[in-house]
Write a protein that holds these residues in place. Structure first.
Motif, PDB file in Angstrom:
ATOM      1  N   SER A   1      18.216  -1.584  24.283  1.00 29.01           N
ATOM      2  CA  SER A   1      17.364  -1.639  23.111  1.00 29.01           C
ATOM      3  C   SER A   1      16.560  -0.370  22.892  1.00 29.01           C
ATOM      4  O   SER A   1      16.429   0.066  21.774  1.00 29.01           O
ATOM      5  CB  SER A   1      16.419  -2.816  23.206  1.00 29.01           C
ATOM      6  N   PRO A   2      15.989   0.237  23.938  1.00 26.28           N
ATOM      7  CA  PRO A   2      15.156   1.415  23.676  1.00 26.28           C
ATOM      8  C   PRO A   2      15.998   2.653  23.442  1.00 26.28           C
ATOM      9  O   PRO A   2      17.205   2.656  23.615  1.00 26.28           O
ATOM     10  CB  PRO A   2      14.346   1.547  24.958  1.00 26.28           C
ATOM     11  N   GLU A  58       6.109  -2.881  26.026  1.00 25.62           N
ATOM     12  CA  GLU A  58       5.271  -1.894  25.340  1.00 25.62           C
ATOM     13  C   GLU A  58       5.993  -0.570  25.150  1.00 25.62           C
ATOM     14  O   GLU A  58       5.699   0.169  24.221  1.00 25.62           O
ATOM     15  CB  GLU A  58       3.965  -1.698  26.111  1.00 25.62           C
ATOM     16  N   ARG A  59       6.962  -0.283  26.000  1.00 29.24           N
ATOM     17  CA  ARG A  59       7.754   0.948  25.863  1.00 29.24           C
ATOM     18  C   ARG A  59       8.941   0.758  24.925  1.00 29.24           C
ATOM     19  O   ARG A  59       9.694   1.683  24.690  1.00 29.24           O
ATOM     20  CB  ARG A  59       8.268   1.396  27.221  1.00 29.24           C
ATOM     21  N   GLY A  60       9.155  -0.470  24.436  1.00 31.43           N
ATOM     22  CA  GLY A  60      10.210  -0.697  23.460  1.00 31.43           C
ATOM     23  C   GLY A  60      11.390  -1.519  23.936  1.00 31.43           C
ATOM     24  O   GLY A  60      12.339  -1.732  23.186  1.00 31.43           O
ATOM     25  N   CYS A  61      11.353  -1.997  25.164  1.00 31.51           N
ATOM     26  CA  CYS A  61      12.471  -2.806  25.665  1.00 31.51           C
ATOM     27  C   CYS A  61      12.495  -4.153  24.946  1.00 31.51           C
ATOM     28  O   CYS A  61      11.481  -4.830  24.825  1.00 31.51           O
ATOM     29  CB  CYS A  61      12.325  -3.008  27.166  1.00 31.51           C
ATOM     30  N   LEU A  62      13.648  -4.517  24.443  1.00 38.31           N
ATOM     31  CA  LEU A  62      13.814  -5.800  23.765  1.00 38.31           C
ATOM     32  C   LEU A  62      14.692  -6.769  24.550  1.00 38.31           C
ATOM     33  O   LEU A  62      14.547  -7.974  24.425  1.00 38.31           O
ATOM     34  CB  LEU A  62      14.422  -5.584  22.376  1.00 38.31           C
ATOM     35  N   ASP A  63      15.607  -6.247  25.324  1.00 38.55           N
ATOM     36  CA  ASP A  63      16.559  -7.074  26.055  1.00 38.55           C
ATOM     37  C   ASP A  63      16.392  -6.890  27.556  1.00 38.55           C
ATOM     38  O   ASP A  63      16.229  -5.773  28.043  1.00 38.55           O
ATOM     39  CB  ASP A  63      18.005  -6.714  25.680  1.00 38.55           C
ATOM     40  N   PHE A  64      16.467  -8.000  28.289  1.00 35.94           N
ATOM     41  CA  PHE A  64      16.381  -7.989  29.740  1.00 35.94           C
ATOM     42  C   PHE A  64      17.620  -8.666  30.296  1.00 35.94           C
ATOM     43  O   PHE A  64      18.025  -9.725  29.808  1.00 35.94           O
ATOM     44  CB  PHE A  64      15.128  -8.741  30.215  1.00 35.94           C
ATOM     45  N   LEU A  65      18.220  -8.067  31.308  1.00 35.89           N
ATOM     46  CA  LEU A  65      19.424  -8.615  31.922  1.00 35.89           C
ATOM     47  C   LEU A  65      19.160  -8.836  33.399  1.00 35.89           C
ATOM     48  O   LEU A  65      18.806  -7.904  34.120  1.00 35.89           O
ATOM     49  CB  LEU A  65      20.613  -7.671  31.737  1.00 35.89           C
ATOM     50  N   PHE A  66      19.303 -10.072  33.846  1.00 35.42           N
ATOM     51  CA  PHE A  66      19.137 -10.422  35.247  1.00 35.42           C
ATOM     52  C   PHE A  66      20.508 -10.751  35.814  1.00 35.42           C
ATOM     53  O   PHE A  66      21.246 -11.545  35.233  1.00 35.42           O
ATOM     54  CB  PHE A  66      18.213 -11.632  35.406  1.00 35.42           C
ATOM     55  N   ALA A 116      16.391 -12.363  26.864  1.00 38.01           N
ATOM     56  CA  ALA A 116      16.714 -12.202  28.289  1.00 38.01           C
ATOM     57  C   ALA A 116      18.002 -12.961  28.565  1.00 38.01           C
ATOM     58  O   ALA A 116      18.254 -14.026  27.998  1.00 38.01           O
ATOM     59  CB  ALA A 116      15.586 -12.726  29.167  1.00 38.01           C
ATOM     60  N   PHE A 117      18.802 -12.388  29.444  1.00 33.96           N
ATOM     61  CA  PHE A 117      20.100 -12.952  29.793  1.00 33.96           C
ATOM     62  C   PHE A 117      20.236 -12.976  31.302  1.00 33.96           C
ATOM     63  O   PHE A 117      19.674 -12.118  31.994  1.00 33.96           O
ATOM     64  CB  PHE A 117      21.226 -12.098  29.191  1.00 33.96           C
ATOM     65  N   GLU A 118      20.985 -13.947  31.797  1.00 39.54           N
ATOM     66  CA  GLU A 118      21.241 -14.040  33.232  1.00 39.54           C
ATOM     67  C   GLU A 118      22.740 -14.188  33.453  1.00 39.54           C
ATOM     68  O   GLU A 118      23.368 -15.079  32.876  1.00 39.54           O
ATOM     69  CB  GLU A 118      20.508 -15.232  33.838  1.00 39.54           C
ATOM     70  N   ILE A 119      23.287 -13.305  34.258  1.00 40.43           N
ATOM     71  CA  ILE A 119      24.708 -13.357  34.590  1.00 40.43           C
ATOM     72  C   ILE A 119      24.843 -13.870  36.023  1.00 40.43           C
ATOM     73  O   ILE A 119      24.172 -13.365  36.927  1.00 40.43           O
ATOM     74  CB  ILE A 119      25.366 -11.965  34.465  1.00 40.43           C
ATOM     75  N   ARG A 159      22.042 -16.641  27.608  1.00 43.81           N
ATOM     76  CA  ARG A 159      20.667 -16.299  27.197  1.00 43.81           C
ATOM     77  C   ARG A 159      19.682 -17.286  27.820  1.00 43.81           C
ATOM     78  O   ARG A 159      19.869 -18.502  27.755  1.00 43.81           O
ATOM     79  CB  ARG A 159      20.568 -16.336  25.674  1.00 43.81           C
ATOM     80  N   ILE A 160      18.622 -16.760  28.420  1.00 46.09           N
ATOM     81  CA  ILE A 160      17.594 -17.611  29.027  1.00 46.09           C
ATOM     82  C   ILE A 160      16.234 -17.422  28.352  1.00 46.09           C
ATOM     83  O   ILE A 160      15.272 -18.077  28.699  1.00 46.09           O
ATOM     84  CB  ILE A 160      17.478 -17.373  30.551  1.00 46.09           C
TER      85      ILE A 160
END
Length: 161
Positions: A1-2, A58-66, A116-119, A159-160
């Motif tokens: 995202s960033p 705050e730095r612009g991250c929109l997506d998180f992958l675990f 946020a996503f979890e694989i 997606r979680i």
């Protein structure tokens, strides 16, 4: 995202090297600096009970992958031997880290467009924590690539948040 040139963009290999540097088990992984940049010392952050993800937002991250190393079917098993108990406790701690870290984001997820996503692996990984074998690691790596391709083809299924 960033922005790809953002301050926390990095080489996937570096992130993987950091994830094998588990405090009290394996030493930190030192990396030399590139292009005049200072060197780094990588360490796995999963020892913490909570990861503050707000600075990333705050730095612009929109997506998180675990990325989880325990398959969903294995997580459901309740029969524990003494050896499996330690493994189960570690996995519960890591699951707790993900859930607790996402809790503050749930409050702002919709207005900020956070996801946020979890694989999870599709099969149980048969890799010993202290007995790495080349063939097992190769099999696990190949399984991870195939699972990531499958899961990311339909990200809503993993997606979680």
């Amino acid at each position: 995202s960033p922005d790809p040139a953002g301050p926390w963009e990095g080489d996937l290999l570096e992130h993987c090297l950091g994830s094998i540097s588990v405090p009290f088990l394996f030493p930190p992984t030192p990396l030399p600096g590139k292009g005049g940049a200072p060197g780094k010392v990588l360490i796995d952050g999963a020892v913490m009970s909570f990861a503050n993800l707000i600075p990333l937002v705050e730095r612009g991250c929109l997506d998180f992958l675990f990325v989880n190393v325990l398959d969903l079917e294995h997580r459901k098993r309740t029969q524990l031997t003494p050896r499996r108990l330690i493994s189960a406790l570690i996995h519960q701690m890591l699951l707790g880290l993900v859930r607790h870290s996402l809790a503050p984001l749930r409050l702002i997820a919709r207005e900020r467009g956070l996801r946020a996503f979890e694989i999870n692996p599709s099969e149980r990984l048969k890799i010993g924590v202290f007995a790495f074998r080349k063939e097992e690691c190769r099999w696990g790596f190949d399984l991870g690539l195939a699972d990531a391709d499958r899961r990311l083809a339909d990200p809503e299924g993993i997606r979680i948040l």
